[in-house]
Design an enzyme around this catalytic site. Structure first.
Site, PDB file in Angstrom:
ATOM      1  N   HIS A 106       0.841  -1.191   0.000  1.00  0.00           N
ATOM      2  CA  HIS A 106       0.000   0.000   0.000  1.00  0.00           C
ATOM      3  C   HIS A 106       0.880   1.246   0.000  1.00  0.00           C
ATOM      4  O   HIS A 106       1.941   1.272   0.646  1.00  0.00           O
ATOM      5  CB  HIS A 106      -0.906   0.033   1.232  1.00  0.00           C
ATOM      6  CG  HIS A 106      -1.698  -1.219   1.428  1.00  0.00           C
ATOM      7  ND1 HIS A 106      -2.625  -1.678   0.517  1.00  0.00           N
ATOM      8  CD2 HIS A 106      -1.685  -2.135   2.425  1.00  0.00           C
ATOM      9  CE1 HIS A 106      -3.158  -2.799   0.956  1.00  0.00           C
ATOM     10  NE2 HIS A 106      -2.600  -3.099   2.113  1.00  0.00           N
ATOM     11  N   GLU A 123      -1.376  -0.092   8.453  1.00  0.00           N
ATOM     12  CA  GLU A 123      -2.342  -0.982   9.080  1.00  0.00           C
ATOM     13  C   GLU A 123      -1.697  -1.809  10.188  1.00  0.00           C
ATOM     14  O   GLU A 123      -0.473  -1.831  10.337  1.00  0.00           O
ATOM     15  CB  GLU A 123      -2.957  -1.908   8.032  1.00  0.00           C
ATOM     16  CG  GLU A 123      -1.953  -2.789   7.325  1.00  0.00           C
ATOM     17  CD  GLU A 123      -2.523  -3.470   6.095  1.00  0.00           C
ATOM     18  OE1 GLU A 123      -3.494  -4.232   6.235  1.00  0.00           O
ATOM     19  OE2 GLU A 123      -1.982  -3.245   4.992  1.00  0.00           O
ATOM     20  N   HIS A 181       3.620  -7.289   1.797  1.00  0.00           N
ATOM     21  CA  HIS A 181       3.009  -8.184   2.782  1.00  0.00           C
ATOM     22  C   HIS A 181       1.956  -9.076   2.132  1.00  0.00           C
ATOM     23  O   HIS A 181       1.484  -8.810   1.026  1.00  0.00           O
ATOM     24  CB  HIS A 181       2.357  -7.377   3.909  1.00  0.00           C
ATOM     25  CG  HIS A 181       1.255  -6.473   3.446  1.00  0.00           C
ATOM     26  ND1 HIS A 181       1.483  -5.198   2.981  1.00  0.00           N
ATOM     27  CD2 HIS A 181      -0.092  -6.656   3.358  1.00  0.00           C
ATOM     28  CE1 HIS A 181       0.332  -4.630   2.643  1.00  0.00           C
ATOM     29  NE2 HIS A 181      -0.632  -5.503   2.857  1.00  0.00           N
ATOM     30  N   ARG A 201      -1.256  -5.011  -6.127  1.00  0.00           N
ATOM     31  CA  ARG A 201      -0.873  -6.422  -6.151  1.00  0.00           C
ATOM     32  C   ARG A 201       0.423  -6.597  -6.934  1.00  0.00           C
ATOM     33  O   ARG A 201       0.603  -6.034  -8.002  1.00  0.00           O
ATOM     34  CB  ARG A 201      -1.956  -7.273  -6.824  1.00  0.00           C
ATOM     35  CG  ARG A 201      -3.255  -7.392  -6.060  1.00  0.00           C
ATOM     36  CD  ARG A 201      -4.138  -8.483  -6.679  1.00  0.00           C
ATOM     37  NE  ARG A 201      -5.511  -8.316  -6.289  1.00  0.00           N
ATOM     38  CZ  ARG A 201      -6.449  -7.763  -7.045  1.00  0.00           C
ATOM     39  NH1 ARG A 201      -6.145  -7.339  -8.246  1.00  0.00           N
ATOM     40  NH2 ARG A 201      -7.676  -7.645  -6.611  1.00  0.00           N
TER      41      ARG A 201
END
Length: 326
Positions: A106, A123, A181, A201
């Protein structure tokens, strides 16, 4: 209801759900989260994102989205710590990974605002449950340069460079924007994140959806990914503290959110002051939340929004709760 009355109400939320190809059925079977899909990969337990809005299921606001009510009532109900954000600051999910998620990354705020029109995504993952051999992909196991990263993608050797981390129930992982991740199969986790749905992705195991590979976002991923080695222990940021009737564990805290696990054995006296709203997501057990002259049930799979400034409230019962504040 007059303007301002929301301050006296704790809102129970119905989450939107997402049916991704890697999802399972635990969210419906174990947590009572309903949808029209056979699979439930994600339930967005606290969301004011345009891609999925929580709906209020109790009280005078029943049937309205949380976004709609907060827009009508004003940002003050989010708390002083949220004043610096232009929009609702966080998104909380329960994620059931029956299969591997894609390897992804991200962007940070600056890149995302310029290229995607929304904030970036830092996150945290709390492992609610997992298979004995479950693992996550968390960054790289050694430093590499950008050219090596690109070549590993082109030659399909990326998985040789990633850092695989064994996980267990109760682990917490802080994942800063720019960290490569992936959640791997056999994991049920709670994710607290910035209010963003931007994902790049990098690798998707050659899977097909509707007969075609899912879209990859290689160039953008190359722009934002940190290729430095990273260590991940899974240990909570704070020690478990015994309180009167419950235990409290600081899982992670940053300038975006603070997340704690509350293990309520009998009762937990808490307070929603003017600094921040409080999100309560029940992970295990059952209880009830009492405040003023009102109460609301808190069963496994429930999500409650406690407005900033509500004051003291009390959780009664035997229940494990993920508590998040800004």
């Amino acid at each position: 209801m007059n303007k301002g009355d929301i301050k006296m109400k704790i809102l129970k939320l119905t989450p939107p759900t997402k049916d991704y190809i890697w999802g399972g059925t635990r969210l419906s079977k174990e947590y009572g989260i309903l949808s029209f899909e056979d699979r439930q990969a994600e339930a967005w337990m606290l969301s004011c994102h345009e891609a999925g809005h929580c709906v209020i299921e109790n009280g005078p606001f029943k049937g309205r989205t949380l976004s709609d009510v907060l827009s009508a009532e004003g940002k003050g109900y989010l708390g002083k710590n949220c004043e610096r954000f232009e929009s609702f600051p966080i998104l909380i999910k329960l994620i059931d990974a029956l299969d591997n998620l894609s390897v992804q990354v991200h962007p940070d705020d600056a890149y995302a605002l310029e290229n995607e029109g929304e904030y970036g995504k830092t996150e945290a993952w709390y492992i609610v449950d997992c298979d004995e051999d479950a693992e996550i992909i968390y960054g790289f196991k050694k430093d590499i340069d950008g050219d090596t990263f690109r070549k590993s993608i082109e030659e399909n050797t990326l998985l040789e460079y990633v850092n695989r981390v064994k996980v267990k129930k109760g682990d917490i992982f802080f994942i800063e924007a720019g960290t490569l991740h992936a959640i791997c199969k056999g994991i049920l986790l709670a994710e607290v994140q910035q209010n963003s749905n931007t994902t790049y992705r990098v690798y998707d195991y050659g899977r097909l959806q509707n007969g075609k590979p899912r879209e990859l976002h290689i160039e953008k991923a190359l722009d934002v990914t940190s290729t430095k080695a990273i260590d991940a222990s899974g240990k909570p940021q704070g020690e478990t503290e015994k309180k009167d009737g419950y235990s409290e564990t600081l899982l992670t805290s940053c300038d975006l959110f603070t997340v704690k696990r509350l293990d309520v054995e009998e009762r937990a006296k808490l307070c929603a002051d003017e600094s921040s709203f409080v999100s309560l997501v029940a992970l295990e057990g059952n209880g009830v939340v009492m405040y003023a002259d009102s109460c609301v049930t808190l069963y496994k799979g429930d999500s409650l929004f406690v407005p900033a400034g509500l004051g003291e409230f009390e959780i009664l019962g035997e229940v494990t709760v993920l508590e998040t504040r800004v």
